[in-house]
Design a protein around this motif. Structure first.
Motif, PDB file in Angstrom:
ATOM      1  N   PRO A   1       1.023  -4.363   2.808  1.00 32.95           N
ATOM      2  CA  PRO A   1       1.231  -5.067   2.865  1.00 32.95           C
ATOM      3  C   PRO A   1       0.370  -6.395   3.208  1.00 32.95           C
ATOM      4  O   PRO A   1      -0.253  -4.987   4.670  1.00 32.95           O
ATOM      5  N   GLU A   2      -0.038  -7.472   3.149  1.00 33.38           N
ATOM      6  CA  GLU A   2      -1.237  -8.157   4.328  1.00 33.38           C
ATOM      7  C   GLU A   2      -0.961  -7.989   5.900  1.00 33.38           C
ATOM      8  O   GLU A   2      -2.124  -8.147   6.175  1.00 33.38           O
TER       9      GLU A   2
ATOM     10  N   GLN B   1      -5.142  -7.843  -0.735  1.00 31.42           N
ATOM     11  CA  GLN B   1      -4.143  -8.084  -1.544  1.00 31.42           C
ATOM     12  C   GLN B   1      -3.162  -7.137  -1.856  1.00 31.42           C
ATOM     13  O   GLN B   1      -2.858  -7.750  -3.509  1.00 31.42           O
TER      14      GLN B   1
ATOM     15  N   HIS C   1       1.436  -8.623  -8.427  1.00 30.46           N
ATOM     16  CA  HIS C   1       1.735  -9.292  -7.737  1.00 30.46           C
ATOM     17  C   HIS C   1       0.738 -11.031  -7.585  1.00 30.46           C
ATOM     18  O   HIS C   1       0.045 -10.312  -7.929  1.00 30.46           O
TER      19      HIS C   1
END
Lengths: 304, 388
Positions: free
Chosen positions: A178-179, A206, A298
């Motif tokens: 995750p970012e 991302q 995403h």
């Protein structure tokens, strides 16, 4: 070069661990037509929920995800199925895929005149491409041709140990986290979404969360993905590549044993790494055996 | 016109189909849902991409979508496939919304194969029960019609949409319910819709919902015109979102606006409703079906084959060329208005009659082709999205 991998030599020189023909709808509205085309032997159709009503950077992000999955070396050819009026134009996508060095056919529902005609054209295209991709011969290669993708929630010990084992063996490793967890990997180069993995260990930008990460890793060229999720998370696969699902805790492993490959509480990095090699060389993962076709995009903006 | 028939549900709503639905509560259950329903006539399944990751800001909206979809009255019963048996919130919400719900947890069956083995006999039993229920005479007030346009062209606002508006007015006059949605495609028509509100409160909500959507998009820093009109709309002759909207709003006819609904929210009273949904064809359809739409009408200028797994969707072409070109994917041709064969009024009556026939059991094109597109609508992208 010590020979340990067997795979398909693609036209661009990369090595594929699988030999799929991907049937890719450029928009959710083409899902059913793509599914009907995908019933042709030797094809894998994916379905997804996007491709229209998107704005801004989100459009380019989705396009990169489609392109990345279509040009991954596990895929030998692609049939793009378009509706015609969608935001992510199928014809443009097919051109981008072709420019990426991939065999591609394009079918459009509005252009060809409805579901059934498009299905007929699409099935013929699958047959033709299937024959063409036999030209990608089976070859033997060294571990330096392996790109291992790791899908994870953060920089856990298991992730670090597996990445290190693969790196030392000569493979490239690309991580999707995750970012917010990207900063945990100090020193590792960050690659843009859809860019090829760097040598050594790199982190993809991302990548999203959960199963979304599988597309980010495919886009970086990973032939094998290891999913190292936290406790309690259910196992998922990927439509056009093997995913080794490692359970985050013994409880979830016991509950969903048939859908996992390994229990992370008993399998160490060396065990996982050995499985990666045998999976590359043809051993089917649990998600491949059950026929999972997970393909989760995403998004970086809401739908219009 | 023969008597309308349907399936009465225990909570007073009516179904026009009698499906047994298999709905995954987590994307890891997609395959189990699909395999469970495969080859069983009357069973329907859909898949989606939601993993229920902790902290998801859209959790409530998505749970409501899944619960409402599971509880749609076109379902005789719904089997929800979740991961753990303790995760009962969506199943309970679906029961509160009038659904007949069975919950199966994959963790009780070691994964996909065991789950399919457990769900199939359950489905067979439910399908046998469903086959014993018979259609009964049904009042028009039992119909909840979802109105949709997709792949619009310059003729949408001239032929198919206003003709559908005539049909919607006929339905509303007979005591039924119509749902107008696609908020971004109402931008520019909000003043006209607010003026038709049944009460000042409804009028206020109409403006609030439509301007709210516009400002949410503006906050993203993007131009609405990037997605609306879509490339296909533009090729079809639509130049601006206002132009598209004025045409899109015509699907709602001239009836007073009786209520404004949140995404997937069921109507509280009959009449014309406005539901706050994205313009995305599939997210919108899922929102209306989750809100209880048991019938849908979908106008299209560019032509689209999509449908719904549980609600029959009558598709109406705006022009004769696309009706002929997409042979068999479209049910009705409102291009007949331009060809001089029908008036707006007569086309509207024709659409209304066909809707009642479909409600009475006649299959639509997308039902015959097995279309079952499904999509989860979000208001925000997952939490990390804006950091990049």
């Amino acid at each position: 070069m010590s020979v340990t991998l067997r795979g398909r030599r693609r036209r661009d020189g990369r090595l594929g661990a699988r030999n799929h023909v991907l049937v890719l709808p450029s928009v959710v509205c083409a899902n059913q037509t793509a599914t009907l085309i995908g019933s042709e032997p030797g094809a894998v159709a994916v379905v997804h929920q996007h491709g229209c009503g998107q704005v801004g950077d989100d459009v380019a992000h989705t396009e990169r995800a489609f392109l990345g999955s279509a040009t991954n070396p596990n895929v030998g050819a692609v049939v793009v199925v378009s509706l015609g009026c969608e935001t992510i134009q199928g014809r443009r996508l097919a051109r981008l895929i072709e420019r990426g060095g991939q065999r591609v056919a394009f079918v459009g529902i509005q252009q060809l005149g409805g579901t059934f005609k498009t299905v007929d054209h699409g099935r013929l295209a699958v047959g033709r491409l299937r024959a063409e991709l036999e030209a990608d011969g089976l070859v033997e290669a060294g571990l330096e041709e392996l790109v291992l993708g790791i899908a994870a929630d953060g920089a856990t010990r298991a992730v670090r140990e597996l990445a290190e084992a693969a790196r030392i063996a000569g493979a490239s490793v690309v991580l999707a986290v995750p970012e917010g967890a990207r900063g945990d990997w100090e020193g590792a180069p960050v690659i843009g979404y859809g860019q090829a993995a760097a040598a050594g260990i790199s982190v993809v930008e991302q990548a999203g969360e959960g199963t979304e990460q599988h597309l980010a890793l495919a886009g970086a060229g990973a032939q094998v993905i290891v999913s190292l999720r936290g406790p309690g998370r259910a196992p998922q696969g990927f439509a056009t590549g093997p995913v080794l699902a490692v359970a985050g805790d013994p409880g979830i492993y016991a509950a969903l044993e048939d859908d996992f490959d390994l229990d992370g509480s008993s399998a160490g990095a060396e065990d996982v790494w050995r499985r990666v090699i045998s999976v590359f060389n043809g051993e089917q993962t649990a998600s491949e055996k059950r026929g999972a076709r997970d393909f989760v995009l995403h998004r970086i903006a809401r739908t219009m | 016109m023969e008597q309308l028939t349907g399936y009465p549900r225990p909570d007073g709503r009516w179904g026009v189909r009698n499906h047994v639905l298999v709905l995954p509560l987590h994307s890891a259950a997609n395959l189990a849902a699909e395999r469970s329903a495969e080859g069983l006539a009357g069973a329907a399944s859909v898949g989606h991409q939601w993993e229920g990751i902790e902290g998801d800001p859209d959790q409530e909206r998505i749970a409501s979508t899944l619960a409402g979809f599971a509880a749609n009255p076109n379902c005789f019963a719904t089997v929800l496939i979740g991961i753990r048996r303790e995760d009962t919130a969506i199943a309970k919400a679906a029961v509160r919304r009038g659904g007949r719900i069975h919950l199966v947890a994959m963790a009780d069956h070691r994964g996909t194969a065991g789950t399919v083995a457990a769900v199939r006999p359950l489905l067979e039993r439910l399908l046998a029960e469903a086959s014993l229920t018979q259609r009964r005479p049904m009042p028009i007030s039992g119909l909840v019609l979802g109105l949709e346009c997709g792949g619009s062209d310059a003729l949408s606002g001239i032929t198919a949409n206003p003709a559908l508006g005539v049909a919607s007015d006929l339905l509303v006059a007979a005591g039924g319910t119509s749902i107008l949605a696609e908020t971004p495609e109402l931008i520019g028509a909000e003043h006209l819709l607010a003026a038709r509100a049944a009460t000042p409160e409804v009028g206020r909500r109409v403006l609030e919902v439509i301007t709210g959507f516009e400002s949410a998009i503006r906050d993203l820093g993007v131009d609405v015109r990037g997605a609306q009109p879509t490339p296909g709309n533009q090729a079809g002759g639509l130049t601006t979102i206002e132009e598209k909207s004025l045409g899109a709003a015509k699907k709602g006819g001239d009836a007073p606006v009786a209520g404004v609904l949140g995404f997937a929210q069921p109507p509280e009273r009959p009449g014309l409703q406005i539901m706050d949904t994205p313009g995305h064809d599939i997210e919108q359809m899922v929102g209306m079906v989750a809100g209880g739409a048991n019938l849908a009408a979908f106008t299209t200028g560019r032509g689209t084959p999509t449908g719904s797994a549980i609600t029959p969707v009558l598709k109406i072409a705006t022009n004769t060329a696309i009706y002929r070109r997409l042979e068999g994917d479209i049910d009705l041709n409102a291009g007949a208005i331009l060809d001089g064969e029908e008036s707006l009024e007569s086309m509207g009556r024709l659409i209304y009659r066909r809707l009642l026939e479909v409600a009475a059991g006649e299959l639509t094109s997308s039902e015959r082709r097995g279309n079952r597109e499904f999509a989860i609508s979000r208001t925000v992208s997952p939490m990390t999205a804006f950091s990049g």
